[in-house]
Structure formats: structure tokens, C-alpha cells
Write an enzyme that holds these catalytic residues in place. Structure first.
Site, PDB file in Angstrom:
ATOM      1  CG  ASP B 120      -1.883  -1.087   1.276  1.00 42.03           C
ATOM      2  OD1 ASP B 120      -2.067  -1.727   0.239  1.00 42.03           O
ATOM      3  OD2 ASP B 120      -2.454  -1.334   2.346  1.00 42.03           O
ATOM      4  CE  LYS B 171      -2.499   3.198  17.987  1.00 39.87           C
ATOM      5  NZ  LYS B 171      -2.260   1.830  17.517  1.00 39.87           N
ATOM      6  CG  ASP B 227      -0.929   2.616   4.403  1.00 40.02           C
ATOM      7  OD1 ASP B 227      -1.680   2.351   3.442  1.00 40.02           O
ATOM      8  OD2 ASP B 227      -0.803   1.874   5.380  1.00 40.02           O
TER       9      ASP B 227
END
Lengths: 417, 369
Positions: B120, B171, B227
Site C-alpha cells: 500500500d 503509540k 500508505d
């Protein structure tokens, strides 16, 4: 000899017609290219032997004077405006100006509310009235749905003899699905009844019986006259199945526009723009409007004087008032475009029609409140007040824009003050 | 070796093509995601061409879905480029590392390092640079990293000034790094020893151990990266790609009348008069844009028709779809293949499945089955 009286109210009335009534007196708002009450005047002027049309209201005379003189020139009848010193109610004004109405000894007169629109069957009402012999007032009535009847003056009548047996204004429970259209023919003897009613109200006021802050000179035709007249055999009901609607909200104007344009097709086809590559369905285009040949207009569109419509513009179910400009490739549907409004290119201005439910027989327009229970704006037609500017490439959906606003972005379901 | 062009003769690459491409539906209901045209070229071809340019001769496509359609459509292109395509078919999804184990024999047939790519990704592929960088540090693997504005949404990569990776932090709540894994790697065949033939995540179950052993380096990407696996990012990626094209090969961009900014128009597409096309628009082969149309930030795929006076912003229009006159479409509206939007409608954030005919406005974002 006959006369007609058209009741137009005054500047404090017609608030539900805002923001359009902010700069145009509501009776002069153009529907199908003509001021609303011009349709009344034209219907009256067609009645043989009708010599005078009296317009009653409490607008300052200047607001209406140009229109009145223009109408007087166009039609072979006397047209005059009388200003009530204040709102005297639907019967009070008529009583106050009784001498002017009676002048010249008419045998009777039509009484029309300015805020209704219809395929007025005046000649038929007159014949019906005359047939009944002793009628003081003949009320034009139409059928509606059971639920909607509660918003109108409800009438019961004798099934064979057509006299009014009951009248009640906006009842809270179902009485009848026959409603008053705000269109009447009155014999001059009605003034006797008005006089008695007026005196009774005065006496009651003097005796402190009926003050309650009410104006003792104001008189309502509906409550003060029609209700007592029911059952006396002196008030008659003429039922029509022709098109009729109230024109209380701005949303109703688009609906009324469609029907008046539809009536032109049979009565005055030369008023409609001929169908072509540019025009489809019933469309009124003022001769001074400049419409690009690549635009596509209709059905149900009225374009006022000095309007400019750009290349590839699409208009449908829309009223465009004088001096407005619409940029190229823009689409406008279910909208009232106010005077001198400017819309850019590739914009989309769209409203939601509030037409009567077509699946319910006799349904009338619902005059929905502005907001629903959740405080959200009810989907309605889009209205652009005068001199509003809409930039290119934005969308304006179900919104109301007050006059002189310059928008800089898209809006949906909003009132823009 | 220093300063010399590395030996990049017979190299191999593996592209993680994967499954159903659900994030790019409704387009992927008609075509496997790698075949969806990004800037008028199947997404996968952008990567294969860049790999070939860097000297790759064999590309393994790790697929679990619709291999036949891909094989059929890509084999001609591959032949033209002189590259061998090998389809490695997963019977069950093997994650991001499992496919490497499945293709072990091919990838370890020489001692040369091989590339691994997520399918992607769109960027200015830095494969030659990557080989040099990798051979220079001499360790088992190199991953390409790219800078992001909001690192707390991603897993970030922490590494020293030489590029040696210390750790991966998912994260992060406090700022530790703004570099994330860009989904492109070069690995030595020895890495294959670390991977079992079972569903495995290369990011979570392979790289952290390589980093611990000091065997994994990071190379920073210059230029744009995106992406493009979902519609919003597909359009953003297209904008970045066209901007980069403006610098690298401006002659490929359209410069006809009514064109604004960076616009890519296939030679067989037709544009009517009085249009405003751009900025950031791609028109595919056989696309017809009638008179008086305004399009910005859109991809219009092969043989779609946009009728007069319409206004489109931020949309992907699927193959053979027809958008009627005076239509307004915006807010990441995606039309699948052969969708028909009737005249005068408003479509706001609609995801329309293939072969649908839309006759009513879509006022709020929704999926239309």
C-alpha cells in the site's frame, strides 16, 4: 353593481413569512411572476359588473401606492387602498370603511383574504349566493384531512340545503373536515349584522364584560360573526374542489408558484416561457431577465425583472426575485432567491419541498414550525434574503439566510443571521 | 565497497499483497487492491517498476486472494519490464512475516539481500540507496523509516545517529521519536531463520528481536510517503505523488485549457469546454469530462463519464461510472465500478457499491449497498 374587498393585514403580521417580508410587504411578494394579491385582483376584475376593488390593511400607503396605481392602469375597475389606523381584525376594518364599501350602492361584494391562493371560482360563488336568495354571506369551503382541519376554521353545513349549521375557528377536537377558504361573497345586509355585533361588543366593553385587554373596536369575522350566524339559515357554504392553499409561510410560496404557473397554462399560456432547450415545464421569465441559452430552467420556476442567469445554470422549483445574479453551472432547487442576491459559479443551493402529502386525499400544506422537537431546523425550502452573497462552489442546504449576509462557506440546516 | 556502486545484479523482492483490501472498498470489490490504478498505473506497478530500476529480477507476490486476475493482468507488464513474477499463494493468512517463510527457497537461493514491501506504500522508492546503506552497515536488516507529524498514532522507531535501532514503541504517549516504519525493508537471507511458517507479524515478532541483537538499522526516507490503503489517504497520496511528479517529470502533467495546478490526464481522456480541472486530479484512460465541469482533488478511473456542470471534490470515481449533470459530490465519496449517479443529485461522503444506480441525494456520509 359589485365590489371586492381584499384583506392584506399589515407589517407586523406575516412574521412567518420572514425573512422575505423584511423587505417586501407580504401581499406584494411575487408568486408566478405577479405580486400575491395581483392574482386576487385579476380574478375579481374578470367578474362582470364588478366596479371597484378595495384593499384593506394597515401598511403605510406608500408601501402599496405604486402597485395600486399600476393595477388601476391595467384593469378597468377602480382600485383603492384604505389604511386601518391599527389592526381592526378581519371584520373590524370592513365595518370601519362600510361607507366606502357601500358607496354607489353595490348589491354585494367579494371578501378575500390576501394570504390565500387559489383558482378563485368567483363567478360560481356569486351564482350560488344569488340562488340561495336570503344569504348574508357565502363562504367558500374545501375539504381537508381530519388532522389538518384543526388548523383552520371548521364548518358544518346542512347536507341538502347548504346553509351553515356550525362554525368554529381552529377547534381542539375534530368537528368537520370542511374548512373555510377565507373567500366570501357578502350581501350588503351583512353590515346590519356587523353593526349589531359591533354595538354589542361596545356595550360589553363599556360594562366591563369583554375588555380583558382586547381592543373593543376590533372585530373578527370568524369568531364574532360567522360563529353566531351558524344555524340561522343566513350563512351558506359553497364547496369547491379546485386548488386552494394558504400562503402563510415562505415554504408555501414554492407550492403556490407551481399551482399558479399551472393555472396560466389553461388561462393565459402566453405568460409562460415557451418550452425549448432552455425551458422545461411551467416557467415564468420576466422580459427584462437575461437568461443564458445554455441554462436549463424548470419546471416551476419564476424569474423576476433584471435577473441574470449564467451559462449552464440549472433552476427548478425556485423563485428568483428582481435583480438577482446566478453564476454559471450553479444549481438552485426549492429555493427563494431574494432581490439582488448574488450566487457564484458551481454552487448548489437546495431546499426541501414542504408540499402536501400526495398520498393523502384532500391534504393541505403543513405549516411546520421552524424547529423540530430536538431543536434542529426542520427541512424546508432554502431562502436567501435580499442582497445576500453566496460564493462559488459552496453548498447551501435547507437554510435561511437573512438579508445582506455575505457567506464565505457552505451551510446546512442553519439560519444565518 | 565504500563510494562504489554496490553490486546489485540479481536481486529479489517480496511484496506483501495480502488479502481482500477491505479498507479500499468499494473499489476492491471489483479489482484486487494492487491492480487499482493510482495515478493511472496499478498500485503494484509503481513498486515493481521501482524495483526493476534498482536491479531486481525476480518479484515474489505474496497473495491470498484473486491471484489469477493479478497474474493475468500483470504478466504482460512484467514481461515488458523483463522481471519474473512469482505468485506465492497463502492458503491461510500468514501475517507480515509468514509469507517470507513460505517463499524461503526462492529468497535464500543466493546470498544477496532481498527487499520486502507492503503493497500500500507510495513514495519516491529509495531502493538503490537502501542497498548501499544496508551493505555499508553489514548487519542483517534495514528498514526504511519516515517522519510523521503525529507519532502518537503510530509505532515509532528509536535509533542512534548511525541508524542502529534500539527499540520500537507502540503509540508513544510522550515524544520519543517522530520516525515510523515505512513498510519497506531489505533483509539478508539469514533473517529467514528467525521466521516460522505460521501467521507471524514481522513488526512485532521479528524486528524487535533483531533490534535487540543489534542487527537492524533504520534508513530515513527523503521525500513524500503515504500508505494509500484507504480512500482518504489514497487521495492525499495522489496529491503528494503529483507534486513530486511536477518536480521530477513535469512533462507528464497536463497543461491544457481549464487546468489548474497538478493534473494528470491519460492521453485518451477527453475534457469538454469551460471546465476547471485541478488542482490534484487524475483522469484515467477513456474518461469523458463534459462541458462546464469542475473537478478538484479527485481520481477518475478508466472509462468513467462526468456529465456537464457537475462539481466534484475529494472523490474517487470507479471504472465505467457515470456522474449525471449538475451533480455535486464531495467529502471522500467513492463510487465503485459502473455506478450511475442521476442528474442533479448531491452525494456527501457516499461509499457506493458497484453497479448501483443512485436516484436520491446522499446528504450524510454513508455506505450505499
Amino acid at each position: 353593481m359589485l365590489k371586492a374587498v381584499i384583506l392584506v393585514g399589515g407589517p407586523l403580521k406575516g412574521t412567518r413569512f420572514r425573512p422575505l417580508s423584511l423587505d417586501i410587504p407580504k401581499p406584494l411578494f411575487p408568486v408566478a411572476g405577479l405580486p400575491m394579491i395581483q392574482h386576487h385582483i385579476e380574478a375579481c376584475a374578470k367578474v362582470p359588473n364588478l366596479k371597484e376593488i378595495i384593499i384593506l390593511g394597515y401598511y403605510p400607503p406608500n408601501d402599496l401606492s405604486n402597485f395600486i396605481s399600476e393595477m388601476a392602469q391595467k384593469h378597468d375597475v377602480v382600485i383603492r387602498y384604505f389604511q386601518e389606523f391599527r389592526s381592526l381584525g378581519t371584520a373590524g376594518g370592513m365595518y370601519h370603511f362600510r361607507d366606502q364599501i357601500m358607496f354607489g350602492n353595490p348589491s354585494g361584494f367579494f371578501l378575500l383574504h390576501g394570504d390565500v391562493c387559489a383558482d378563485f371560482p368567483l363567478q360560481d360563488i356569486l351564482s350560488f349566493h344569488e340562488e340561495k336568495g336570503n344569504s348574508l354571506i357565502t363562504i367558500m369551503a374545501t375539504e381537508t384531512s381530519k388532522e389538518q382541519a384543526l388548523n383552520y376554521g371548521c364548518i358544518a353545513k346542512h347536507p341538502m340545503l347548504d346553509y351553515m349549521t356550525h362554525y368554529v375557528e381552529k377547534p381542539s377536537t375534530f368537528v368537520s373536515n370542511l374548512i373555510s377558504c377565507g373567500v366570501y361573497f357578502c350581501s350588503v345586509e351583512l353590515f346590519e349584522t356587523l353593526k349589531t355585533t359591533f354595538k354589542r361588543k361596545q356595550e360589553n366593553a363599556y360594562n366591563g364584560l369583554e375588555l380583558n385587554g382586547k381592543d373593543c373596536e376590533a372585530m373578527q369575522l370568524e369568531e364574532d360573526v360567522l360563529t353566531p350566524l351558524a344555524g340561522t339559515g343566513r350563512g351558506y357554504v359553497y364547496v369547491t374542489s379546485k386548488w386552494w392553499s394558504q400562503l402563510k409561510t415562505a415554504g408555501a410560496a414554492i407550492y403556490a408558484n407551481r399551482h399558479y404557473l399551472g393555472l396560466y397554462r389553461t388561462s393565459q399560456p402566453m405568460r409562460l416561457a415557451p418550452n425549448s432547450k432552455t425551458v422545461t415545464g411551467d416557467v415564468f421569465i420576466h422580459p427584462t431577465a437575461d437568461v443564458d441559452p445554455t441554462a436549463y430552467i424548470g419546471p416551476n420556476v419564476s424569474i423576476g425583472p433584471d435577473v441574470t442567469i449564467g451559462a449552464g445554470v440549472r433552476l427548478k422549483d425556485t423563485i428568483v426575485l428582481d435583480g438577482a445574479t446566478i453564476g454559471s453551472h450553479t444549481l438552485v432547487i426549492n429555493t427563494i432567491v431574494g432581490r439582488h442576491v448574488k450566487i457564484g459559479s458551481w454552487a448548489r443551493v437546495e431546499g426541501t419541498p414542504c408540499d402536501p402529502n400526495p398520498n393523502k386525499p384532500f391534504a393541505k400544506m403543513d405549516n411546520l414550525p421552524l424547529f423540530n422537537k430536538d431543536g434542529r431546523l426542520n427541512p424546508s425550502i432554502t431562502i436567501l434574503g435580499c442582497s445576500v452573497k453566496v460564493p462559488s462552489e459552496v453548498i447551501l442546504l435547507n437554510s435561511i439566510v437573512l438579508p445582506y449576509k455575505e457567506l464565505t462557506r457552505s451551510f446546512k440546516y442553519e439560519i444565518i443571521l | 565497497m565504500c563510494g562504489e556502486e554496490p553490486n546489485i545484479g540479481e536481486m529479489k523482492a517480496l511484496i506483501l499483497v495480502g488479502g481482500y483490501g477491505t479498507r479500499l472498498r468499494p473499489l476492491t470489490l471489483s479489482r484486487p487492491k494492487p491492480l487499482v490504478e493510482f495515478a493511472n498505473k496499478p498500485m503494484l506497478m509503481h513498486q515493481i517498476e521501482a524495483l526493476v530500476e534498482a536491479g531486481v529480477t525476480e518479484v515474489v507476490l505474496a497473495v491470498s486472494y484473486r491471484a489469477e486476475q493479478m497474474e493475468k493482468e500483470l504478466s504482460d507488464e512484467a514481461k515488458k519490464l523483463g522481471v519474473k513474477l512469482i505468485f506465492s499463494h497463502e492458503t491461510e493468512p500468514l501475517g507480515t512475516a509468514g509469507p517470507l517463510a513460505l517463499a524461503k527457497d526462492i529468497l535464500s537461493s543466493t546470498n544477496e539481500p532481498f527487499f520486502v514491501l507492503n503493497s500500500d506504500i507510495i513514495c519516491e522508492f529509495p531502493f538503490k540507496e537502501l542497498v548501499s546503506f544496508h551493505k555499508n552497515h553489514g548487519k542483517e536488516g534495514t528498514i526504511v523509516v519516515t517522519k510523521v507529524e503525529e507519532p502518537s498514532k503510530y509505532g515509532v522507531v528509536v535509533y542512534d545517529e548511525k541508524g542502529c535501532i534500539a527499540s520500537f514503541i507502540e503509540k508513544p504517549q510522550e515524544f520519543v521519536s517522530n520516525k515510523i516504519n515505512a513498510g519497506m525493508y531489505i533483509l539478508n537471507p539469514s533473517v529467514l531463520k528467525r521466521i516460522k511458517l505460521e501467521p507471524t507479524s514481522i513488526e512485532k515478532e521479528v524486528f524487535p528481536f533483531m533490534a535487540e541483537a543489534g542487527e537492524l538499522y533504520a534508513m530515513e526516507l527523503s521525500g513524500f510517503w503515504m500508505d494509500v490503503g484507504q480512500p482518504q489517504d489514497f487521495l492525499t497520496g495522489m496529491c503528494l505523488y503529483l507534486t513530486s511528479l511536477r518536480q521530477k517529470a513535469p512533462e507528464k502533467l497536463y497543461a491544457g485549457p481549464g487546468c489548474i495546478g497538478n493534473v494528470l490526464v491519460h492521453p485518451t481522456a477527453r475534457i469538454g469546454s469551460g471546465c476547471s480541472i485541478g488542482p490534484n486530479v487524475t483522469l484515467g484512460p477513456g474518461v469523458v469530462v463534459e462541458d462546464g465541469v469542475c473537478i478538484k482533488r479527485c481520481t477518475i478511473l478508466e472509462n468513467a463519464i462526468i456529465k456537464s456542470h457537475s462539481w466534484l471534490s475529494g472523490c474517487i470515481v470507479g471504472w465505467k461510472s457515470v456522474v449525471g449533470q449538475w451533480v455535486r459530490m464531495e467529502n471522500t465519496t467513492v463510487l465503485g465500478e459502473n455506478v450511475n449517479i442521476k442528474d442533479e443529485l448531491y452525494v456527501n461522503g457516499g461509499q457506493v457499491l458497484p453497479h448501483k444506480s443512485i436516484a436520491k441525494s446522499v446528504q450524510d456520509p454513508q455506505i450505499i449497498m
